[in-house]
Design an enzyme around this catalytic site. Structure first.
Site, mmCIF file in Angstrom:
data_model
loop_
_atom_site.group_PDB
_atom_site.id
_atom_site.type_symbol
_atom_site.label_atom_id
_atom_site.label_comp_id
_atom_site.label_asym_id
_atom_site.label_seq_id
_atom_site.Cartn_x
_atom_site.Cartn_y
_atom_site.Cartn_z
ATOM 1 N N SER A 285 15.078 -5.772 2.295
ATOM 2 C CA SER A 285 14.741 -5.987 0.899
ATOM 3 C C SER A 285 16.000 -5.776 0.057
ATOM 4 O O SER A 285 17.103 -5.660 0.599
ATOM 5 C CB SER A 285 13.630 -5.020 0.490
ATOM 6 O OG SER A 285 13.210 -5.268 -0.817
ATOM 7 N N LYS B 151 16.246 -14.938 -8.372
ATOM 8 C CA LYS B 151 15.356 -14.118 -7.534
ATOM 9 C C LYS B 151 13.964 -14.739 -7.610
ATOM 10 O O LYS B 151 13.234 -14.537 -8.567
ATOM 11 C CB LYS B 151 15.327 -12.667 -7.999
ATOM 12 C CG LYS B 151 14.523 -11.770 -7.069
ATOM 13 C CD LYS B 151 14.536 -10.321 -7.529
ATOM 14 C CE LYS B 151 13.788 -9.448 -6.540
ATOM 15 N NZ LYS B 151 12.375 -9.845 -6.372
ATOM 16 N N ARG C 173 8.518 -12.416 6.697
ATOM 17 C CA ARG C 173 9.304 -11.185 6.776
ATOM 18 C C ARG C 173 8.515 -10.077 7.471
ATOM 19 O O ARG C 173 9.068 -9.318 8.248
ATOM 20 C CB ARG C 173 9.701 -10.733 5.370
ATOM 21 C CG ARG C 173 10.319 -9.319 5.361
ATOM 22 C CD ARG C 173 10.542 -8.822 3.947
ATOM 23 N NE ARG C 173 11.731 -9.406 3.368
ATOM 24 C CZ ARG C 173 11.981 -9.453 2.071
ATOM 25 N NH1 ARG C 173 11.102 -8.996 1.222
ATOM 26 N NH2 ARG C 173 13.096 -9.981 1.611
ATOM 27 N N CYS D 254 -18.749 13.839 -12.821
ATOM 28 C CA CYS D 254 -18.148 12.766 -12.025
ATOM 29 C C CYS D 254 -18.862 11.452 -12.314
ATOM 30 O O CYS D 254 -20.101 11.398 -12.261
ATOM 31 C CB CYS D 254 -18.239 13.105 -10.539
ATOM 32 S SG CYS D 254 -17.695 11.762 -9.458
ATOM 33 N N CYS E 258 -20.777 10.588 -8.637
ATOM 34 C CA CYS E 258 -21.838 11.421 -8.042
ATOM 35 C C CYS E 258 -22.543 12.314 -9.044
ATOM 36 O O CYS E 258 -23.572 12.919 -8.718
ATOM 37 C CB CYS E 258 -21.274 12.264 -6.904
ATOM 38 S SG CYS E 258 -20.157 13.590 -7.443
ATOM 39 N N CYS F 190 -19.431 13.605 -2.768
ATOM 40 C CA CYS F 190 -19.198 12.485 -3.688
ATOM 41 C C CYS F 190 -18.895 11.238 -2.866
ATOM 42 O O CYS F 190 -17.956 11.222 -2.065
ATOM 43 C CB CYS F 190 -18.023 12.803 -4.612
ATOM 44 S SG CYS F 190 -17.519 11.427 -5.662
#
EC number: 6.5.1.2
Length: 671
Positions: free
Chosen positions: A81, A116, A137, A410, A413, A434
């Site tokens: 990269s 690019k 790649r 939450c 939950c 949860c």
């Protein structure tokens, strides 16, 4: 420092999981821009705190592991990269570093500058001028064979024009892109047919290139531009990068006309300014320019760092900005229970993509911005890819806006939440009760770098949790055919493969297991250190703070997290059950008497029926083997699947030991 280290590890784990979904499962759960924002944030944090950078960080790896639906291709010269910069100051620092390394003093360096492209990097292998293989790649070392699909791209020559200088073998590297016109046409057709529409041209190019049926790729009007070379077998090689691009054109390869030979830093900055002005008229997406030292001998002198060349850098174009409206603020619950606010936006088109979400990352960010639901905000793509709310346009605020109410319970939950004022987070206290935390924990547990249960995707886990079929990791190993076939899109064949994968996952390494169970702040590297020191789960469970802190990278805080995890009765019960004869998880080790592969140089040929090539390689590396890409006299063993090629013939000529797939599994003890 504690909070920073914890946050960095959370970013890494989230990025690894998103990589697994997007690249291995073709089932992304976030947009590309959200992913890229997180990656950029991680890079910046690792730059500020280099001692916290680890070898297994997503910033040190490229792309993704190749999928099983395509044949694997090992890049003999890795496809690296590029490092990114975002301002003139950073480029001048880059120029100064290069001149210092080359002992150039105040003399001007010569550069070759190119666009690019915002597309998919590929490698084209030509033998005596004929295209014989094309590959993506992948992760930079192993990609996917997409030769048949590449052949459908009209701009890619199947035979190079012979000027008398064609190398015996040359690997051309470039980018597959989709033009804006082709992208609009594709989405208009998809809308008429009520089929999937793509978010942006890059996603469309990626999806088109990775079609199993090349006839579909042929309809997608893809384009290609080459920008470099990997392997080249030739006595005559151009002395400079610009000459190499000109040679590509002579051979009939497509090269962008937007390239420039630059003497010194000012000409580079002038080219960047020019590209910024013409960007909107190109007809395809770019996100900056690539600056390369022109002389190839200087490139060789400068060399490489972990994932990028020292002699090249990507100068990103500035972020585009637009005004849009905050329609709502939703709350997402992560694997560790942290609740994250996400802004839902009135969709706005920026730089080739529709943006409708922006993570606010913390409630402190809402307070900093003074954000209200219904506000008009300035949104930009940081680095031209990451959605970011810059500020609130208070002058446009209406009386209909409403404050953002922080959750007391939450959102998934209904359990009470607690505030961590030090870390400025709100956390669901329910743990795996949860369903959101349970789902994320299980997705982490089955992921490729953890237990590697191939085929157990996020959608399957969501269904299993929603139907209350699984409530902890142990339940994964109790699944049966009836439970799986009742799920959406799960037929008999797919169910059989998944059950086989679950059975196969019972043979793993101790390090993978430790990473999978989700001890706070234990990533892949620390899991490997713990596994190497303690050798077995029983020894680790009996560890004390003194022995833990003797281990590399394990400080008081991480050691305390390990102790707390193993002092939890619920965690102990799950681990004991996973390792019990009833479930039967076994740890592979290079110290086992079944160490046939340790220290051997091994090559694969052909297609494996049960394991993917990548899975087999992971297993052998865990057992101490060294995987090679080509057959030579230094190879100890060739593992042969179906549809073998030249490697098998050469191995026989060199009298290298050959084992077939069935014997391979028998030695491993997994079939």
């Amino acid at each position: 420092m504690k909070q920073i280290e914890q946050y960095i590890e959370q970013l890494r784990q989230q990025l690894r999981y998103w990589n697994f979904l997007y690249y291995a499962k073709d089932a992304p759960e976030v947009s590309d821009v959200e992913y890229d924002w997180l990656m950029m944030k991680l890079r910046e944090l690792e730059r500020q705190w280099p001692d916290l950078k680890t070898a297994d960080s997503p910033t040190q790896h490229i792309g993704y592991k190749a999928q099983s639906k395509f044949r694997k291709v090992i890049h003999e010269v890795p496809m690296l990269s590029l490092d990114h910069i975002f301002n003139d100051t950073s480029f001048l620092a880059f120029d100064r570093r290069i001149r210092n390394r080359l002992q150039y003093g105040n003399n001007y360096l010569t550069y070759c500058c190119e666009l690019k492209f915002d597309g998919i990097a590929v490698s084209l292998l030509y033998k005596h001028g004929k295209l014989i293989r094309a590959a993506t790649r992948g992760d930079g070392h192993i990609g996917e064979d997409v030769t048949d699909n590449i052949r459908t791209i009209c701009s890619i020559p199947l035979q190079l024009k012979d000027d008398g200088h064609i190398p015996r073998l040359i690997e051309i590297r470039g980018e597959v892109i989709m033009s804006e016109d082709a992208f609009r046409h594709l989405n208009e057709t998809a809308k008429k047919n009520k089929s999937k529409r793509f978010a942006n041209p890059r996603n469309a190019a990626a999806g088109s290139l990775r079609q199993v049926d090349p006839s579909i790729t042929a309809t997608r009007l893809l384009s290609f531009f080459c920008y470099g070379v990997g392997r080249i077998d030739s006595k005559k090689i151009p002395a400079a990068h610009l000459e190499l691009l000109q040679q590509f054109k002579i051979w009939g390869l497509p090269v962008s006309n937007y390239r420039r030979y630059c003497v010194g830093h000012q000409e580079v900055l002038d080219f960047y300014s020019y590209v910024s002005k013409v960007r909107s008229k190109l007809g395809f997406n770019i996100d900056g320019i690539v600056i390369k030292v022109n002389a190839l001998v200087q490139q060789q002198q400068l060399g490489f760092v972990a994932r990028a060349p020292r002699w090249a850098i990507a100068y990103k174009l500035p972020a585009n900005e637009q005004l849009t409206e905050i329609q709502n603020i939703d709350f997402q619950v992560g694997r560790t229970g942290i609740i994250t606010p996400v802004a839902r936006l009135k969709p706005v088109y920026i730089s080739g993509a529709y943006i409708s979400n922006a993570s606010l990352h913390s409630f402190a960010e809402i307070k900093r911005l003074g954000l209200r639901i219904g506000d008009t905000v300035v949104i930009r793509l940081a680095g031209n890819i990451i959605p970011q709310i810059v500020n609130v346009v208070v002058s446009k605020r209406s009386i209909k806006t409403s404050p953002v109410l922080y959750p007391l319970y939450c959102p998934v939950c209904g359990s009470k939440v607690k505030q961590n004022n030090k870390e400025k987070t709100i956390i669901c206290t329910a743990g795996m009760i949860c369903s959101a935390q349970l789902k994320e924990a299980l997705k982490h547990f089955v992921s490729r770098r953890a237990m590697n249960i191939y085929g157990m995707g996020g959608k399957i886990i969501d269904q299993l949790v929603d139907l209350k079929i699984i409530q902890n990791p142990v339940d994964l190993f109790r699944l049966n055919q009836d439970q799986l076939t009742c799920l959406k899109n799960m037929g008999q064949k797919k169910t059989k493969k998944l059950l086989d994968a679950i059975e196969y996952a019972k043979k793993t390494t101790f390090a993978r297991f430790l990473y999978a169970i989700g001890i706070r702040e234990i990533g892949e590297t620390k899991a490997a250190y713990l596994a190497d020191y303690y050798k077995h789960i029983d020894a680790l469970m009996a560890a004390d703070i003194e022995s833990l802190t003797k281990i590399q990278d394990i400080g008081i805080i991480v050691a305390t997290n390990v102790l707390n995890f193993f002092h939890n009765k619920h965690n102990i019960a799950i681990i004991e059950e996973l390792c019990s004869p009833k479930i039967g998880i076994k740890f592979l080790s290079t110290l086992e008497k079944n160490n046939y592969f340790s220290g051997k140089n091994i090559v694969f040929t052909g297609t494996l029926a049960f394991l993917s090539r990548e899975e087999a390689i992971d297993m052998l590396i865990a057992l101490g083997a060294r995987i090679r890409s080509s057959v030579s006299s230094k190879i100890d063993l060739l593992i042969a699947g179906k549809n073998t090629g030249f490697k098998l013939t050469k191995a026989k000529q060199l009298q290298i030991k050959i084992i077939e797939e069935a014997e391979f599994y028998q030695i491993l003890g997994i079939r």
